[in-house]
Motif scaffolding. Sequence first.
Motif, PDB file in Angstrom:
ATOM      1  N   ASP A 114       0.832  -1.205   0.000  1.00 39.77           N
ATOM      2  CA  ASP A 114       0.000   0.000   0.000  1.00 39.77           C
ATOM      3  C   ASP A 114       0.865   1.253   0.000  1.00 39.77           C
ATOM      4  OD1 ASP A 114      -2.768  -1.269   0.571  1.00 39.77           O
ATOM      5  OD2 ASP A 114      -1.475  -2.116   2.137  1.00 39.77           O
ATOM      6  N   ILE A 115       2.026   1.157   0.668  1.00 41.64           N
ATOM      7  CA  ILE A 115       2.933   2.302   0.795  1.00 41.64           C
ATOM      8  C   ILE A 115       4.366   1.816   0.652  1.00 41.64           C
ATOM      9  CG2 ILE A 115       3.807   4.121   2.325  1.00 41.64           C
ATOM     10  CD1 ILE A 115       1.077   4.017   3.789  1.00 41.64           C
ATOM     11  N   ILE A 116       5.138   2.520  -0.153  1.00 47.60           N
ATOM     12  CA  ILE A 116       6.587   2.368  -0.141  1.00 47.60           C
ATOM     13  C   ILE A 116       7.169   3.686   0.343  1.00 47.60           C
ATOM     14  CG2 ILE A 116       8.681   1.997  -1.485  1.00 47.60           C
ATOM     15  CD1 ILE A 116       7.122   0.255  -3.375  1.00 47.60           C
ATOM     16  N   PHE A 117       8.053   3.593   1.315  1.00 49.95           N
ATOM     17  CA  PHE A 117       8.624   4.764   1.967  1.00 49.95           C
ATOM     18  C   PHE A 117      10.141   4.705   1.857  1.00 49.95           C
ATOM     19  CE2 PHE A 117      10.363   6.914   5.733  1.00 49.95           C
ATOM     20  CZ  PHE A 117       9.711   8.136   5.664  1.00 49.95           C
ATOM     21  N   SER A 118      10.771   5.858   1.692  1.00 54.89           N
ATOM     22  CA  SER A 118      12.231   5.893   1.678  1.00 54.89           C
ATOM     23  C   SER A 118      12.704   7.257   2.147  1.00 54.89           C
ATOM     24  CB  SER A 118      12.771   5.610   0.272  1.00 54.89           C
ATOM     25  OG  SER A 118      14.191   5.558   0.278  1.00 54.89           O
ATOM     26  N   ASN A 119      13.675   7.255   3.051  1.00 61.21           N
ATOM     27  CA  ASN A 119      14.241   8.515   3.543  1.00 61.21           C
ATOM     28  C   ASN A 119      15.762   8.429   3.537  1.00 61.21           C
ATOM     29  OD1 ASN A 119      14.022  11.202   5.003  1.00 61.21           O
ATOM     30  ND2 ASN A 119      15.254  10.024   6.458  1.00 61.21           N
ATOM     31  N   LEU A 143       3.868  -1.746  -5.805  1.00 60.87           N
ATOM     32  CA  LEU A 143       2.692  -1.116  -5.205  1.00 60.87           C
ATOM     33  C   LEU A 143       1.393  -1.654  -5.789  1.00 60.87           C
ATOM     34  CD1 LEU A 143       3.855   2.603  -5.093  1.00 60.87           C
ATOM     35  CD2 LEU A 143       3.193   1.237  -3.100  1.00 60.87           C
ATOM     36  N   LYS A 144       0.375  -1.678  -4.938  1.00 58.78           N
ATOM     37  CA  LYS A 144      -0.976  -1.934  -5.410  1.00 58.78           C
ATOM     38  C   LYS A 144      -1.467  -0.713  -6.188  1.00 58.78           C
ATOM     39  CE  LYS A 144      -2.029  -4.552  -1.177  1.00 58.78           C
ATOM     40  NZ  LYS A 144      -2.867  -4.596   0.046  1.00 58.78           N
ATOM     41  N   THR A 145      -2.482  -0.883  -6.987  1.00 58.15           N
ATOM     42  CA  THR A 145      -3.102   0.260  -7.661  1.00 58.15           C
ATOM     43  C   THR A 145      -3.556   1.271  -6.619  1.00 58.15           C
ATOM     44  OG1 THR A 145      -3.838  -1.136  -9.484  1.00 58.15           O
ATOM     45  CG2 THR A 145      -4.925   0.993  -9.226  1.00 58.15           C
ATOM     46  N   ASN A 146      -3.242   2.544  -6.846  1.00 59.76           N
ATOM     47  CA  ASN A 146      -3.499   3.656  -5.917  1.00 59.76           C
ATOM     48  C   ASN A 146      -2.547   3.662  -4.735  1.00 59.76           C
ATOM     49  OD1 ASN A 146      -5.628   4.980  -7.278  1.00 59.76           O
ATOM     50  ND2 ASN A 146      -7.066   3.397  -6.548  1.00 59.76           N
ATOM     51  N   GLY A 147      -1.562   2.762  -4.719  1.00 62.14           N
ATOM     52  CA  GLY A 147      -0.563   2.766  -3.655  1.00 62.14           C
ATOM     53  C   GLY A 147       0.321   4.000  -3.734  1.00 62.14           C
TER      54      GLY A 147
END
Length: 285
Positions: A114-119, A143-147
């Motif tokens: 649902d979310i991929i995050f990177s910092n 990601l899923k669609t709309n992710g």
Amino acid sequence: MSDQATEKDRWSSKTYTSSASFVPKLTNKVLSFLPAPGTSSFNILDIGCGDGVLTSKLLTLYPDANIIGLDSSPSMIETATQNYPKISFQIQDCTDLLAAIKNAAPDLATESYDIIFSNAAMHWILREKSCRSEFFAAMNALLKTNGLFVFEMGGWGNIAELHTALVAALVAHGIPVSEGREASPWFFPSDRWMEEMLQSVGFAVEELELELRPTRLDERRGEDGGVGGWVRLMGQHFLEKVEEKKRESVVQYVEELLNDVVKREEDEEGEWVGYVRLRGKGRKL
């Protein structure tokens, strides 16, 4: 953190805490790009999770989430696993995630997140031009669609004084300027470059900004603080261009060169550098 897993591990979680503890502290803006906190059972992937400090904040925001952190540094993953047992951490070279997906690597199935995050990781991961479009294609595929893909990294002009001083120090120690420039392990793109790249692989860009954010380095703690500590940790690729006995001389050259540049009249003990942050949010169409 994004050195390829096949290379030696240049990272130490202990040294990172001493020299760069400001990194996970200055994340309020990028975290605000995420959905509102709650109990949604999101599947979240943290790219370049490091020692897991910021990944643990994601679990605080979404206590019912399934969160996986990926990093190429065994030292960082070992520390993260010990400190945050409720999160799954894995050693993974994030410069070639498309290959990992094709090889059915665990937890890297398409349309899983649902979310991929990177910092503070992508400027390492994207150093080689050949891997850039494939990296963003992998983000979209996972990601899923709309992710959502939410990230912050060094942007165009980031740490310009440190970058220039490191190359100059190598030149002063007999390294040709072309080799000094090539030693850089970073890629700092502009916001325009990022917008075009995200759109080219199928993201709708919802947030994108380039911010000059002068940043106070951690206080001096022996050799781990200030400009010197930063160079010893973040600038290892440059230091490795000279023989070991000359490396401390390179560090001292950078410190001397930047002494007046990083000082503020009202903050005699602090050392400030010109961080530029590129942060954004893309939604998979």
